[in-house]
Design a protein around this motif. Structure first.
Motif, PDB file in Angstrom:
ATOM      1  N   ALA A  26      16.578  46.581  11.315  1.00 36.44           N
ATOM      2  CA  ALA A  26      15.237  46.453  11.901  1.00 36.44           C
ATOM      3  C   ALA A  26      15.325  46.243  13.404  1.00 36.44           C
ATOM      4  N   GLU A  27      14.370  46.832  14.084  1.00 39.00           N
ATOM      5  CA  GLU A  27      14.189  46.628  15.513  1.00 39.00           C
ATOM      6  C   GLU A  27      12.704  46.325  15.704  1.00 39.00           C
ATOM      7  N   HIS A  28      12.407  45.231  16.369  1.00 40.54           N
ATOM      8  CA  HIS A  28      11.014  44.821  16.515  1.00 40.54           C
ATOM      9  C   HIS A  28      10.304  45.672  17.553  1.00 40.54           C
ATOM     10  N   GLN A  29       9.179  46.230  17.157  1.00 37.26           N
ATOM     11  CA  GLN A  29       8.339  47.070  18.001  1.00 37.26           C
ATOM     12  C   GLN A  29       6.932  46.482  18.002  1.00 37.26           C
ATOM     13  N   PRO A  30       6.082  46.864  18.955  1.00 37.19           N
ATOM     14  CA  PRO A  30       4.716  46.336  18.992  1.00 37.19           C
ATOM     15  C   PRO A  30       3.929  46.600  17.703  1.00 37.19           C
ATOM     16  N   ASP A  31       4.222  47.718  17.026  1.00 39.35           N
ATOM     17  CA  ASP A  31       3.500  48.042  15.790  1.00 39.35           C
ATOM     18  C   ASP A  31       4.195  47.529  14.534  1.00 39.35           C
ATOM     19  N   GLY A  32       5.199  46.680  14.710  1.00 36.52           N
ATOM     20  CA  GLY A  32       5.915  46.099  13.571  1.00 36.52           C
ATOM     21  C   GLY A  32       7.364  46.523  13.557  1.00 36.52           C
ATOM     22  N   PRO A  33       8.138  46.027  12.578  1.00 34.16           N
ATOM     23  CA  PRO A  33       9.559  46.368  12.525  1.00 34.16           C
ATOM     24  C   PRO A  33       9.766  47.852  12.226  1.00 34.16           C
ATOM     25  N   ARG A  34      10.697  48.443  12.964  1.00 39.03           N
ATOM     26  CA  ARG A  34      11.050  49.853  12.802  1.00 39.03           C
ATOM     27  C   ARG A  34      12.564  49.961  12.659  1.00 39.03           C
ATOM     28  N   CYS A  35      12.997  51.000  11.960  1.00 36.59           N
ATOM     29  CA  CYS A  35      14.425  51.289  11.850  1.00 36.59           C
ATOM     30  C   CYS A  35      14.932  51.671  13.229  1.00 36.59           C
ATOM     31  N   ARG A  36      16.007  51.037  13.668  1.00 33.95           N
ATOM     32  CA  ARG A  36      16.495  51.343  15.016  1.00 33.95           C
ATOM     33  C   ARG A  36      17.155  52.712  15.096  1.00 33.95           C
ATOM     34  N   ASN A  37      17.457  53.327  13.960  1.00 32.29           N
ATOM     35  CA  ASN A  37      18.086  54.637  13.975  1.00 32.29           C
ATOM     36  C   ASN A  37      17.076  55.778  13.904  1.00 32.29           C
ATOM     37  N   ASP A  38      16.135  55.714  12.974  1.00 36.01           N
ATOM     38  CA  ASP A  38      15.206  56.834  12.817  1.00 36.01           C
ATOM     39  C   ASP A  38      13.744  56.490  13.107  1.00 36.01           C
ATOM     40  N   ARG A  39      13.481  55.251  13.541  1.00 39.59           N
ATOM     41  CA  ARG A  39      12.154  54.785  13.944  1.00 39.59           C
ATOM     42  C   ARG A  39      11.123  54.782  12.811  1.00 39.59           C
ATOM     43  N   PRO A  91       9.199  53.058   9.547  1.00 44.67           N
ATOM     44  CA  PRO A  91       8.911  51.660   9.251  1.00 44.67           C
ATOM     45  C   PRO A  91      10.082  51.039   8.489  1.00 44.67           C
ATOM     46  N   HIS A  92      10.441  49.825   8.888  1.00 47.51           N
ATOM     47  CA  HIS A  92      11.578  49.150   8.265  1.00 47.51           C
ATOM     48  C   HIS A  92      11.127  48.418   7.018  1.00 47.51           C
ATOM     49  N   PRO A  93      11.858  48.449   5.933  1.00 48.46           N
ATOM     50  CA  PRO A  93      13.139  49.126   5.736  1.00 48.46           C
ATOM     51  C   PRO A  93      12.949  50.614   5.430  1.00 48.46           C
TER      52      PRO A  93
END
Length: 84
Positions: free
Chosen positions: A34-47, A49-51
């Motif tokens: 996970a990578e924290h983004q303004p719209d919520g956690p996103r996968c840091r590899n493919d962007r 939604p995490h997971p």
């Protein structure tokens, strides 16, 4: 789940989880963290939604092998620790 997940569904588990599958699953969990983004956690590899699909697949493979979240975190930490 996003629309890609709804279209493609889950990645199937291997019929028997081998040591090689565990290695691939650990890599999937580490790379698709996970990578924290303004719209919520996103996968840091493919962007996604995490997971994302690969992170979920990796977690399912490791759970099928009988590993707990603590076991997984320990194994990931060991992989990141440089060897002398």
């Amino acid at each position: 789940m996003d629309s890609t997940d709804e279209t493609l569904g889950e990645i199937p588990l291997p019929p028997y989880v081998t040591a090689e599958d565990v290695t691939f699953a650990l890599r999937a969990v580490r790379v698709h963290a996970a990578e924290h983004q303004p719209d919520g956690p996103r996968c840091r590899n493919d962007r996604a939604p995490h997971p994302c699909r690969l992170h979920r697949w990796g977690r399912r493979v490791l759970a099928e092998r009988g590993l707990t979240d603590h076991d997984i975190q320990t194994m990931l930490a060991e992989q990141e620790t440089p060897r002398p």
